[in-house]
Design a protein around this motif. Structure first.
Motif, short mmCIF file in Angstrom:
data_model
loop_
_atom_site.label_atom_id
_atom_site.label_comp_id
_atom_site.label_asym_id
_atom_site.label_seq_id
_atom_site.Cartn_x
_atom_site.Cartn_y
_atom_site.Cartn_z
N UNK A 100 24.77 -9.88 -107.64
CA UNK A 100 25.97 -9.98 -107.80
C UNK A 100 26.17 -11.28 -106.57
N UNK A 101 24.39 -12.37 -106.94
CA UNK A 101 24.97 -13.15 -105.98
C UNK A 101 25.64 -14.01 -107.01
N UNK A 102 26.41 -14.94 -106.06
CA UNK A 102 26.70 -16.40 -107.46
C UNK A 102 26.18 -17.51 -107.70
N UNK B 56 26.26 -14.33 -98.09
CA UNK B 56 25.31 -14.90 -99.02
C UNK B 56 25.67 -15.24 -100.84
N UNK B 57 25.99 -15.82 -100.23
CA UNK B 57 26.52 -16.69 -102.51
C UNK B 57 27.19 -15.62 -102.96
N UNK B 58 28.31 -15.54 -102.13
CA UNK B 58 29.82 -14.34 -102.70
C UNK B 58 29.46 -12.64 -102.14
N UNK B 59 28.47 -12.43 -101.35
CA UNK B 59 28.02 -11.18 -101.66
C UNK B 59 27.33 -10.48 -99.75
N UNK B 70 30.83 -2.91 -106.19
CA UNK B 70 30.06 -3.04 -105.90
C UNK B 70 28.64 -2.60 -105.72
N UNK B 142 18.17 -17.64 -102.62
CA UNK B 142 18.67 -18.26 -100.90
C UNK B 142 19.53 -19.71 -101.12
#
Lengths: 123, 175
Positions: A100-102, B56-59, B70, B142
């Motif tokens: 789920x990371x963008x 981090x990156x939307x989560x 989620x 990362x």
């Protein structure tokens, strides 16, 4: 506003296509879709053009479709936007990793770093 | 993501497997254990309390409504280790299958438990649990500015495999 929309034929592009048309219907934007095949493969240009044409047909707007047949579509997309005086360049605003990371695709990263015109990311 | 990712040719490990009881640098007794479906509510509670500035990156998702779906989705597969203190979940490390035979890794530690060594313990025990589950190839992304995280990943065997993008990709091999 004259808006250039980059479409590469992915799930991310579907969102871009839908949102760009919806906004143009509201705001009266004049849209040009620049279509290109992903360098790493996927839908070919004919398939992408058919999808974009169908979406335009179903909408209340008129739009131009132009093909980018270049090995480096991101750079050509930016070049068209600048050469032809578009006021805004629209590209996809990222995909999700399995957990789920963008993350931003290659095209989007290139456009953000290199475009002199205003860039809009669609999500 | 990139399917042609290169993995280190040398396997890292072995790593300790959960369950384990550790004492963190603040003197708190922390249990490291495999997550089960019963952990769902505890994890949702932890992510609800998570500082949005540390996403981090939307989560985790910023919208509370989206946190439970989620967590339920990621808990559905892969390997999950949680840190528990005083009955509540203070950390979560996961290996989520990427559909290509490899696993994506991420770790979250609740703000009040950060800086006490829990992240490293969670990571090592997650890798131990991964070994037990026959996981072989692991990768992660990362943000480039997150030097402490990169250092931690490097110290257990991750190598940078892609650095030409906004975020950086690291990979490791175990077994």
């Amino acid at each position: 506003m004259r808006v250039l929309v980059g479409i590469e034929g992915s799930d991310e592009s579907d969102v871009v296509l839908r949102n760009a048309i919806a906004r143009a219907e509201e705001a009266g934007d004049s849209l040009t879709f620049a279509i290109f095949a992903k360098p790493e493969g996927g839908q070919d240009l004919d398939t992408i053009e058919a999808i974009v044409s169908a979406a335009i047909e179903e909408s209340s707007i008129d739009a131009i479709i132009t093909r980018i047949d270049d090995r480096d579509p991101a750079s050509e997309l930016v070049a068209i936007a600048e050469r032809e005086g578009f006021e805004q360049l629209v590209v996809g605003g990222g995909r999700d990793t399995p957990l789920g990371k963008r993350y931003l695709g290659r095209i989007t990263e290139f456009v953000l770093l290199n475009a002199e015109v205003t860039v809009r990311l669609e999500r | 993501m990139n399917n042609a990712r290169e993995y280190p040719s040398t396997d890292a490990g072995p790593f300790p497997a959960p369950p384990a009881t550790i004492e963190d640098r603040a003197g708190r007794t922390v249990e490291l254990e495999l997550a089960t479906t019963e952990t769902l509510d505890g994890l949702v509670e932890m992510y609800d309390a998570f500082d949005p500035a540390q996403r981090a990156q939307g989560i985790p998702p910023s919208d509370p409504e989206r946190i439970k779906p989620w967590v339920a989705t990621i808990l559905d597969g892969g390997v999950h280790v949680i840190a528990r203190h005083d009955q509540s979940v203070s950390g979560h490390a996961m290996l989520v299958p990427d559909g290509g035979g490899a696993f994506e890794l991420a770790i979250f530690v609740l703000q009040s438990y950060q800086g006490a060594g829990i992240g490293r313990q969670l990571l090592e025990h997650l890798l131990g649990a991964g070994e037990a589950a026959s996981v072989e190839r692991i990768w992660l992304t990362v943000e480039r500015w997150n030097t402490p995280a990169m250092e931690l990943y490097r110290s257990v065997g991750f190598e940078t495999v892609r650095a030409d993008r906004f975020d950086l990709e690291m990979a490791m091999s175990i077994q």
